[in-house]
Design a protein around this motif. Structure first.
Motif, PDB file in Angstrom:
ATOM      1  N   ARG A 112       0.817  -1.225   0.000  1.00 51.06           N
ATOM      2  CA  ARG A 112       0.000   0.000   0.000  1.00 51.06           C
ATOM      3  C   ARG A 112       0.846   1.269   0.000  1.00 51.06           C
ATOM      4  NH1 ARG A 112      -5.118  -1.012   3.917  1.00 51.06           N
ATOM      5  NH2 ARG A 112      -6.074  -2.724   2.785  1.00 51.06           N
ATOM      6  N   ASN A 204      -5.520  -1.487  12.125  1.00 51.84           N
ATOM      7  CA  ASN A 204      -5.935  -1.295  10.737  1.00 51.84           C
ATOM      8  C   ASN A 204      -7.420  -0.944  10.765  1.00 51.84           C
ATOM      9  OD1 ASN A 204      -7.202  -3.815  11.180  1.00 51.84           O
ATOM     10  ND2 ASN A 204      -5.380  -4.863  10.473  1.00 51.84           N
ATOM     11  N   ASN A 205      -7.964  -0.671   9.607  1.00 50.53           N
ATOM     12  CA  ASN A 205      -9.352  -0.239   9.587  1.00 50.53           C
ATOM     13  C   ASN A 205     -10.311  -1.365   9.988  1.00 50.53           C
ATOM     14  OD1 ASN A 205     -11.446   1.615   9.140  1.00 50.53           O
ATOM     15  ND2 ASN A 205     -11.786   0.754   7.118  1.00 50.53           N
ATOM     16  N   ALA A 206      -9.927  -2.611   9.701  1.00 46.58           N
ATOM     17  CA  ALA A 206     -10.763  -3.735  10.131  1.00 46.58           C
ATOM     18  C   ALA A 206     -10.887  -3.701  11.659  1.00 46.58           C
ATOM     19  CB  ALA A 206     -10.147  -5.051   9.658  1.00 46.58           C
ATOM     20  N   ILE A 232     -13.921  -6.539   1.367  1.00 45.73           N
ATOM     21  CA  ILE A 232     -12.725  -5.881   0.874  1.00 45.73           C
ATOM     22  C   ILE A 232     -11.662  -6.960   0.780  1.00 45.73           C
ATOM     23  CG2 ILE A 232     -11.150  -3.947   1.310  1.00 45.73           C
ATOM     24  CD1 ILE A 232     -14.010  -3.021   1.309  1.00 45.73           C
ATOM     25  N   PHE A 236     -11.885  -9.099   4.580  1.00 42.62           N
ATOM     26  CA  PHE A 236     -12.650  -8.228   5.467  1.00 42.62           C
ATOM     27  C   PHE A 236     -14.085  -8.212   4.955  1.00 42.62           C
ATOM     28  CE2 PHE A 236     -14.725  -4.211   6.331  1.00 42.62           C
ATOM     29  CZ  PHE A 236     -14.473  -3.993   7.667  1.00 42.62           C
ATOM     30  N   HIS A 278     -18.717   2.547   2.958  1.00 44.35           N
ATOM     31  CA  HIS A 278     -18.334   3.084   1.656  1.00 44.35           C
ATOM     32  C   HIS A 278     -18.094   1.926   0.684  1.00 44.35           C
ATOM     33  CE1 HIS A 278     -16.897   5.944  -1.175  1.00 44.35           C
ATOM     34  NE2 HIS A 278     -15.688   5.422  -1.229  1.00 44.35           N
ATOM     35  N   SER A 280     -16.094   0.749  -1.414  1.00 48.23           N
ATOM     36  CA  SER A 280     -14.730   1.110  -1.812  1.00 48.23           C
ATOM     37  C   SER A 280     -14.302   0.538  -3.147  1.00 48.23           C
ATOM     38  CB  SER A 280     -13.732   0.591  -0.787  1.00 48.23           C
ATOM     39  OG  SER A 280     -14.035   1.060   0.465  1.00 48.23           O
ATOM     40  N   ASP A 310     -18.119   3.707   7.671  1.00 45.22           N
ATOM     41  CA  ASP A 310     -16.825   3.080   7.394  1.00 45.22           C
ATOM     42  C   ASP A 310     -16.384   3.577   6.026  1.00 45.22           C
ATOM     43  OD1 ASP A 310     -14.582   1.539   7.153  1.00 45.22           O
ATOM     44  OD2 ASP A 310     -15.664  -0.300   6.595  1.00 45.22           O
ATOM     45  N   GLY A 312     -13.291   3.537   4.812  1.00 49.32           N
ATOM     46  CA  GLY A 312     -12.253   2.717   4.184  1.00 49.32           C
ATOM     47  C   GLY A 312     -11.028   3.535   3.857  1.00 49.32           C
ATOM     48  N   SER A 344      -8.578   3.906   6.933  1.00 46.02           N
ATOM     49  CA  SER A 344      -7.235   3.315   7.000  1.00 46.02           C
ATOM     50  C   SER A 344      -6.160   4.382   7.013  1.00 46.02           C
ATOM     51  CB  SER A 344      -6.971   2.426   5.781  1.00 46.02           C
ATOM     52  OG  SER A 344      -7.743   1.273   5.824  1.00 46.02           O
ATOM     53  N   LYS A 347      -4.157   4.008   3.211  1.00 45.94           N
ATOM     54  CA  LYS A 347      -4.807   4.149   1.907  1.00 45.94           C
ATOM     55  C   LYS A 347      -4.605   5.599   1.461  1.00 45.94           C
ATOM     56  CE  LYS A 347      -8.089   0.340   2.239  1.00 45.94           C
ATOM     57  NZ  LYS A 347      -9.524   0.019   2.394  1.00 45.94           N
ATOM     58  N   GLY A 444      -8.904  -0.143  -2.593  1.00 50.30           N
ATOM     59  CA  GLY A 444     -10.292   0.072  -2.234  1.00 50.30           C
ATOM     60  C   GLY A 444     -10.624   1.546  -2.169  1.00 50.30           C
TER      61      GLY A 444
HETATM   62  C1  LIG Z   1      -9.947  -1.105   3.068  1.00 55.40           C
HETATM   63  C2  LIG Z   1     -11.233  -1.115   3.761  1.00 55.40           C
HETATM   64  C3  LIG Z   1     -11.379  -1.782   4.977  1.00 55.40           C
HETATM   65  C4  LIG Z   1     -10.241  -2.531   5.607  1.00 55.40           C
HETATM   66  O1  LIG Z   1      -9.217  -1.661   5.977  1.00 55.40           O
HETATM   67  P1  LIG Z   1      -7.794  -2.237   6.436  1.00 55.40           P
HETATM   68  O2  LIG Z   1      -7.021  -1.032   6.842  1.00 55.40           O
HETATM   69  O3  LIG Z   1      -7.250  -2.941   5.242  1.00 55.40           O
HETATM   70  O4  LIG Z   1      -8.047  -3.166   7.556  1.00 55.40           O
HETATM   71  C5  LIG Z   1     -12.610  -1.749   5.594  1.00 55.40           C
HETATM   72  N1  LIG Z   1     -13.657  -1.094   5.040  1.00 55.40           N
HETATM   73  C6  LIG Z   1     -13.557  -0.438   3.865  1.00 55.40           C
HETATM   74  C7  LIG Z   1     -14.766   0.255   3.317  1.00 55.40           C
HETATM   75  C8  LIG Z   1     -12.342  -0.421   3.183  1.00 55.40           C
HETATM   76  O5  LIG Z   1     -12.224   0.223   2.021  1.00 55.40           O
END
Ligand SMILES: *Cc1c(COP(=O)(O)O)cnc(C)c1O
Length: 512
Positions: A112, A204-206, A232, A236, A278, A280, A310, A312, A344, A347, A444
């Motif tokens: 990334r 992380n975003n998860a 995703i 995820f 979102h 993504s 969310d 992302g 994230s 991203k 994403g």
């Molecule tokens: C990428 C994404 C995630 C996961 O994010 P990570 O940082 O990879 O864990 C969750 N939700 C959305 C909408 C995303 O685009």
């Protein structure tokens, strides 16, 4: 199958035991002059380990009947270089830099977002020594690790932060109109909420989504549109994360159409949260309808429920100025009145892997005191990289962030570099054409947004496109390219300019 032959049952066994006798001991191997040289250069311990591994391999080959006496003699003649190879493998890194010539800026397989130089410097400066990670230097007592970035998020996500957007067109982004029929007096206006925005950081975003759902909705229901039950890459899936959080997913609407009334009808006394996700990495086109953020904000306020989004990717600048539409920024969502936004760090933000939770201070405070937060918290390397990246935003130094800089490169700039790279490769076997093409953001983000670029379209006499691309991957550093319609395509948008000559050199070598 038995290893011996019926014609001469004893022979193989005898031969094997003789071969075993010919095999030197590790001590003997270490006295071979070439091996002694290796030990002098790399130290006796790793060379002994490598010698042991090589001798063990030979022993296995003898046992499985793969080695004849002459093959063993040959192997023993080259044992020093076998040990050197083993040593290189054992002591080399598995995680290595590669050159990303795919034109996918946020390539999940390629790590990334590359970090800003200032982020690397800040990691080096703070992580190699002790730091005040959780120490309040003024007070001389324990501090909190999130203070290092919370202040920067506050300034970037506060109401006045609109000026942090790139260029002047950003001022065209107006806040959503204030909601008139709010019957919740204790609820802040979007502007007030934005001025008391808190942010916490997890892995992380998860993890951010998991922590937020668990804190806000464990044991209750979360309403989500069927059109937003996304997966995703990297497994995820919203329904799975929801299940792990202890909240129950309440799906509403259909895949292509969900109205705000669908949400409203699904609200019961078990409802804890409205969730928007979102889309993504995909788009739904055709006969579609999605409740607007403003409608969801109004509904959440009317029913006294929090609204979470969310995002992302979560841009901290207005990407309209980069020619990218359909990617709402974190600030846009907060200004519209969304209570909690998850996104994230690696991203569109262009920082280290991290999950950010920004929003209403009271809700974020509940997440901070959830014991899951302790399990999902990030280390000093992440804080260092994130702090330096955010400081680049605060200074409006967007070109310092590689992801943003790559997005901003024009087709003309990329074309010039492609021309010059191609002029430096002189091999009659190589055919190079420079064509128009498209780069994508990836990771994403902005599924339908592509950035116009210039591509080097290559073919090499005597090599198929797949073989050619494999040779590029075998270069050091590995060069990762696209293969399309029988040609290898290189997009210099994602290549750091100082890597252009490295690519030229690799092309020369492959086509020589
Ligand atoms: C990428 C994404 C995630 C996961 O994010 P990570 O940082 O990879 O864990 C969750 N939700 C959305 C909408 C995303 O685009």
């Amino acid at each position: 199958m038995a290893q011996f032959s019926w014609d001469n049952p004893g022979m193989k066994t005898t031969a094997k035991s003789e071969l075993f006798r010919e095999l030197p001991s590790v001590d003997e191997v270490l006295r071979i002059p070439g091996v002694e040289t290796l030990a002098a250069a790399h130290g006796i311990a790793p060379v002994t380990d490598a010698a042991r591994a090589v001798v063990a391999r030979l022993r296995r080959e003898i046992a499985s009947g793969l080695l004849t006496s002459s093959a063993l003699q040959l192997a023993l003649t080259g044992i020093a270089s076998a040990i050197e190879g083993q040593l290189r493998q054992a002591l080399g890194h598995s995680l290595r830099p590669v050159i990303n010539a795919t034109g996918v800026i946020l390539h999940t397989n390629l790590g990334r977002a590359p970090l800003a130089k200032s982020a690397l410097a800040h990691i080096r400066e703070t992580a190699g020594r002790f730091s005040n990670l959780e120490f309040d230097i003024d007070a001389g007592e324990r501090g909190k690790r999130d203070t290092h970035v919370d202040r920067l998020f506050r300034s970037l996500l506060s109401d006045g932060a609109i000026s942090a957007h790139v260029g002047t067109a950003a001022s065209a982004v107006q806040p959503e109109p204030a909601l008139s029929e709010s019957s919740e007096p204790k609820r802040q206006s979007p502007a007030e909420a934005a001025s008391s925005v808190s942010t916490i950081v997890v892995n992380n975003n998860a993890a951010a989504v998991l922590l937020a759902l668990n804190t806000l909705a464990e044991g209750g229901e979360v309403i989500v549109s069927r059109g937003e039950l996304v997966e995703i890459g990297g497994s995820f899936r919203i329904p799975d994360v929801m299940a792990k959080s202890g909240a129950t997913l309440r799906e509403v609407g259909t895949t292509n159409r969900t109205r705000v009334t669908d949400y409203e009808k699904a609200i019961t006394d078990r409802t804890r949260l409205l969730l928007r996700v979102h889309r993504s990495n995909f788009e739904i086109t055709g006969f579609t309808e999605q409740a607007s953020t403003a409608e969801l904000v109004a509904l959440a306020q009317k029913r006294g429920l929090p609204l979470m989004e969310d995002l992302g990717s979560g841009a901290l600048v207005d990407l309209q100025n980069f020619g990218i539409s359909g990617e709402p920024s974190v600030l846009d969502s907060l200004r519209a009145g969304v209570d909690i936004v998850t996104y994230s760090g690696d991203k569109l933000l262009g920082g280290p892997q991290a999950g950010l939770i920004s929003g209403r201070a009271d809700l974020v405070a509940r997440m901070r005191s959830n014991s899951l937060f302790r399990a999902l918290r990030v280390d000093k390397l992440t804080y260092a990289a994130l702090e330096a990246t955010l400081l680049a935003y605060v200074k409006r130094d967007h070109d310092a962030i590689p992801t943003l800089k790559m997005m901003r490169l024009t087709k003309e700039e990329i074309g010039k570099r492609a021309d010059s790279l191609s002029a430096h490769v002189r091999s009659s076997k190589l055919s190079i054409e420079i064509t128009n093409g498209e780069s994508v953001i990836g990771g994403g983000a902005a599924p339908s947004s592509v950035l116009p670029t210039r591509l080097l379209a290559l073919s090499c006499e005597g090599l198929s496109a797949d073989e050619f691309s494999a040779r590029l991957r075998a270069s050091d550093p590995a060069i990762i390219a696209r293969v399309e319609q029988g040609r290898v395509l290189l997009d210099l948008r994602t290549v750091f300019a100082d890597q252009d000559p490295v690519i030229a050199g690799a092309l020369e070598r492959i086509a020589s």
